[in-house]
Design an enzyme around this catalytic site. Structure first.
Site, PDB file in Angstrom:
ATOM      1  N   LYS A   1      86.289  91.060  50.974  1.00  0.00           N
ATOM      2  CA  LYS A   1      87.328  91.402  51.570  1.00  0.00           C
ATOM      3  C   LYS A   1      88.632  90.488  51.296  1.00  0.00           C
ATOM      4  O   LYS A   1      89.703  90.835  51.503  1.00  0.00           O
ATOM      5  CB  LYS A   1      87.085  90.975  53.146  1.00  0.00           C
ATOM      6  CG  LYS A   1      86.287  92.121  53.637  1.00  0.00           C
ATOM      7  CD  LYS A   1      86.990  93.356  54.144  1.00  0.00           C
ATOM      8  CE  LYS A   1      86.417  94.190  55.183  1.00  0.00           C
ATOM      9  NZ  LYS A   1      87.158  95.363  55.646  1.00  0.00           N
TER      10      LYS A   1
ATOM     11  N   SER B   1      78.291  94.144  49.155  1.00  0.00           N
ATOM     12  CA  SER B   1      79.685  93.679  49.426  1.00  0.00           C
ATOM     13  C   SER B   1      79.747  92.451  50.230  1.00  0.00           C
ATOM     14  O   SER B   1      81.012  91.796  50.067  1.00  0.00           O
ATOM     15  CB  SER B   1      79.996  94.801  50.357  1.00  0.00           C
ATOM     16  OG  SER B   1      79.313  95.089  51.554  1.00  0.00           O
TER      17      SER B   1
END
Length: 400
Positions: free
Chosen positions: A49, A300
């Site tokens: 992110k 992720s």
């Protein structure tokens, strides 16, 4: 508009901020396929992110920076925004669902951001952030539905093609869709033959439903251990990009995600959060065709709360047949426990907990239920133990 130039520019902006994370060959996960792991769980802040957040905030004017930024997040985008704000000396306020892992909340605070906890799920935090944005005049940093943010996430696609030019398929976690939108755009623009698959939790299939049904849908509720992708409604921009560039979207269950987390720990010595492990779960449980192919699973994020990790490991062990709970009806007399224990030991299992239940009103006065928790090798061994107990005259009433 998202362009390849924007993604290349994002890579330039990020070169001294985000790591070019390793691509690791994971032979033990699927011997019949060449599985590689793109380890964004080892990224600064523990998640991809930071890429999108930093790229968006790097484009702010001086006036916007002085007013500050506001964001909403399940935890990982929060840390990305907080780190970018810290580096740019920008005031940051972040709305986070109150059920988010404590580790993510505390990490966000450590970067210096002001945290506002909001009752409900991500979408409730999103509405609160919009309200506060109007009140304060801060710039809203959307976690996924923004071209600059998507371009930042798309840098992962550039890295994958650089690290494995002949990749056949890439499997990507999907929440709001910012990650897969950027990765799919980058990969399809440079290598149209490479397949791009998205994975959502079966308990939060917002993008899955939207793409399958051909229109945007908002879920009434979400329920999944993959809190990082628990989004009720995908983004408008990301939905359009997914329709155009993503080959298919599949779902995985919480049990499958738990098994994937456990496999990553045992086989690869990597910690992944629920959202970070869904791509591996899709590969392990044949949700997409990986046999004989070079496949990248995008891990992720790794920001999982240790308390949740403990429960996830327990669930993963049960799913894999590595732990089994037997309930056995037997006569309450001396030597019975020893007989049962001998059967279990002879078959190579290890008893870790024993409980006698003599209080059930449905059994005879001289009977009891023996409840055993065992460490086992796999489901085949569990079945061997069941058969051996039945052949010895015992009634196995429950296995789970």
């Amino acid at each position: 508009m998202l362009t390849l130039d924007k993604i290349y520019h994002a890579a330039y902006v990020l070169k001294n901020v985000a790591r070019k994370t390793d691509l690791i060959y994971a032979q033990k996960l699927r011997p019949d396929a060449r599985i590689y792991l793109k380890t964004e769980n080892l990224q600064v802040t523990g998640s991809f992110k930071v890429r999108g957040a930093y790229c968006k905030m790097a484009e702010l004017s001086e006036e916007e920076k002085q007013k500050g930024v506001i964001a909403c997040s399940a935890g990982n985008h929060a840390q990305g925004v907080a780190l970018a704000a810290q580096k740019g000396n920008i005031p940051a306020m972040i709305c986070i669902p109150e059920g988010a892992p404590i580790s993510k909340v505390e990490a966000t605070k450590k970067y210096g951001a002001q945290v506002v906890l909001v009752k409900g799920a991500y979408d409730d935090a999103y509405q609160k952030a919009l309200e506060l944005q109007k009140e304060t005049g801060r710039t809203f940093i959307h976690p996924f539905d923004d071209d600059e943010v998507i371009a930042g996430q798309g840098t992962i696609g550039l890295e994958i093609l650089d690290q494995l030019p002949d990749v056949d398929a890439v499997i990507v976690p999907v929440g709001g869709g910012g990650l897969i939108a950027g990765v799919a755009y980058a990969i399809k623009s440079l290598n149209p033959h490479c397949k791009v698959y998205g994975v959502q939790s079966a308990g939060a299939p917002s993008m899955f439903n939207a793409v399958k049904h051909g229109h945007m849908e908002e879920l009434k509720s979400v329920a999944t251990i993959a809190d990082g992708i628990a989004v009720k409604k995908p983004g408008d921009i990301t939905y359009e990009l997914c329709k155009k560039y993503v080959d298919d979207i599949v779902t995985v269950t919480d049990d499958e995600v738990s098994s994937a987390i456990l496999a990553l720990i045992e086989e690869q010595k990597l910690i992944a959060e629920g959202a970070g492990a869904v791509a591996v779960a899709a590969a392990l449980f044949n949700k997409v065709d990986v046999v004989g192919k070079r496949v990248v699973c995008l891990v992720s994020g790794g920001n999982i709360d240790v308390n949740i990790l403990s429960r996830v490991i327990t669930r993963g062990l049960l799913k894999a047949g590595r732990t089994a709970n037997f309930t056995i009806a037997l006569t309450d007399k001396p030597g019975e426990l020893q007989r049962v224990s001998t059967i279990v030991a002879d078959l190579g299992a290890n008893v870790v907990a024993v409980h006698h239940d003599r209080a059930d009103e449905n059994m005879a006065v001289n009977a009891c239920f023996l409840k055993l928790t065992m460490e086992t090798r796999d489901h085949e061994q569990v079945e061997e133990i069941r058969k051996a107990l039945v052949e010895a005259g015992y009634e196995v009433t429950e296995i789970h």
